[in-house]
Structures are given as C-alpha cells and as structure tokens.
Design a protein around this motif. Structure first.
Motif, short mmCIF file in Angstrom:
data_model
loop_
_atom_site.label_atom_id
_atom_site.label_comp_id
_atom_site.label_asym_id
_atom_site.label_seq_id
_atom_site.Cartn_x
_atom_site.Cartn_y
_atom_site.Cartn_z
N ALA A 16 0.69 -1.04 0.39
CA ALA A 16 0.31 0.16 0.58
C ALA A 16 1.24 1.30 0.23
O ALA A 16 0.69 2.56 -0.19
N HIS A 17 1.94 1.11 0.69
CA HIS A 17 2.98 2.14 0.17
C HIS A 17 4.54 2.45 -0.27
O HIS A 17 5.24 2.69 -0.48
N GLU A 30 9.69 1.09 6.13
CA GLU A 30 11.08 1.39 6.85
C GLU A 30 10.71 2.12 8.16
O GLU A 30 10.39 1.63 9.38
N HIS A 31 9.93 2.84 8.08
CA HIS A 31 8.53 3.93 9.65
C HIS A 31 7.53 2.26 10.02
O HIS A 31 8.13 2.27 10.65
N LEU A 32 6.89 2.11 9.02
CA LEU A 32 6.02 0.90 9.76
C LEU A 32 6.53 0.00 10.14
O LEU A 32 6.25 -0.76 11.29
N ALA A 33 8.40 -0.79 9.33
CA ALA A 33 8.66 -1.16 9.99
C ALA A 33 8.61 -1.01 11.93
O ALA A 33 9.05 -2.17 12.65
N HIS A 55 -1.35 1.54 10.87
CA HIS A 55 -1.40 2.59 11.73
C HIS A 55 -1.25 4.46 10.55
O HIS A 55 -3.09 4.82 11.04
N ASP A 56 -0.81 4.27 9.24
CA ASP A 56 -1.21 5.44 8.53
C ASP A 56 -1.70 5.26 7.43
O ASP A 56 -1.52 6.44 6.58
N ALA A 114 7.47 7.49 19.06
CA ALA A 114 9.28 6.83 19.10
C ALA A 114 10.38 7.30 17.53
O ALA A 114 11.11 7.44 17.87
N HIS A 115 9.61 6.72 16.69
CA HIS A 115 10.38 6.57 15.82
C HIS A 115 10.41 8.20 14.81
O HIS A 115 11.58 8.33 14.80
#
Length: 154
Positions: A16-17, A30-33, A55-56, A114-115
């Motif tokens: 999806a991203h 990378e953010h999702l992971a 989440h996004d 946090a990320h």
C-alpha cells in the motif's frame, strides 16, 4: 474467515505504501516496520502490531476506510487504526482524546512517536522542519500523558 496473519498485514502495508517516502526521503515501509517493532518491544499484542503496520494507511489514503471496514482484521485492530487516523483539520486535543479512549491505541502511538522523534531520523531534516516536528511530537506526548490503552489509571 480468520483475520489476516501479521505476515499478510505486513505484505499488504508494504504494498500500500510502495514507492512512498518519509520526510527524510527513506522508504516509508521502514517507518512502518520500526513502529511495528516498537509495539512488539513494548509488549504489544498481535492486534496492536497489525495496527502498527496499518497506522498511517487510511490517513495517507494508501488504503480507504471502505477497505478497512471490509478487511479481514479484528474489530480491535480496526478500532486502533481508526483511532490513529487523524482527520483533516482535527485538533491534536481531539486526536489524543480518541487515542486515549481506544484500548490498545496509545501503545501504538507511543511507538510511532518514538520513531518519528528519533534524533538520527530528525537530524537529516532541515532545521526549521526538525524544530517544528520536535515541538509537534512533544505536544502529542504531553497530551497523551502517562495514560495507556484507554485506562486513565494506567
């Protein structure tokens, strides 16, 4: 029909991203992971980890609300994703209140913040952007406070 496995959710979220990058120009996956791993490291359960991967997705229009409504996800995962989907023009206060009122959502948001606020990640951004985002993340942390997962006593 059983819910999607975490591996299936990860594959779906990555697709999806696909082609999308974050503010630093890194692949968005990378953010999702990182958020999913942050949820796992904080003791999150499979519903929360699935929500971390997604989440996004609705907020960024990578997936639609209609898709979410029909998706083979638990009701709890869907509720967390919806809680973390900030609407256009929605105040941080309203957004934080919804997160706090949704069991499981604040842990996912904690991992997301946090990320997002990781100094190494922010360091590559121009100073004005870094300053704006640092303030935004600090304000959200203050609004969420010490409460966790819809339990003001937690």
């Amino acid at each position: 029909m059983s819910p999607l496995t975490l591996a299936e959710v990860e594959t779906l979220a990555r697709a999806a991203h696909d082609g999308r990058t974050d503010k630093a120009g890194r692949p968005y996956a990378e953010h999702l992971a990182a958020v999913a791993e942050g949820v796992r490291a904080r003791g999150g359960d499979p519903d929360q980890i699935a929500a971390a991967w997604l989440h996004d997705a609705v907020e960024d229009a990578a997936l639609s609300e209609e898709w979410l409504a029909r998706a083979r996800l638990t009701a709890r995962t869907k509720a967390i994703v919806r809680a973390l989907t900030r609407g256009p023009g929605e105040s941080q206060e309203a957004y934080a209140a919804r997160i706090l009122a949704t069991p499981g959502a604040s842990l996912v948001k904690e991992a997301d913040l946090a990320h997002n606020a990781d100094p190494d990640r922010l360091a590559v951004l121009p100073e004005p952007v870094r300053t704006r985002l640092t303030g935004k993340y600090a304000r959200m942390r203050a609004l969420l406070g010490p409460h966790r997962d819809g339990d003001p006593a937690a």
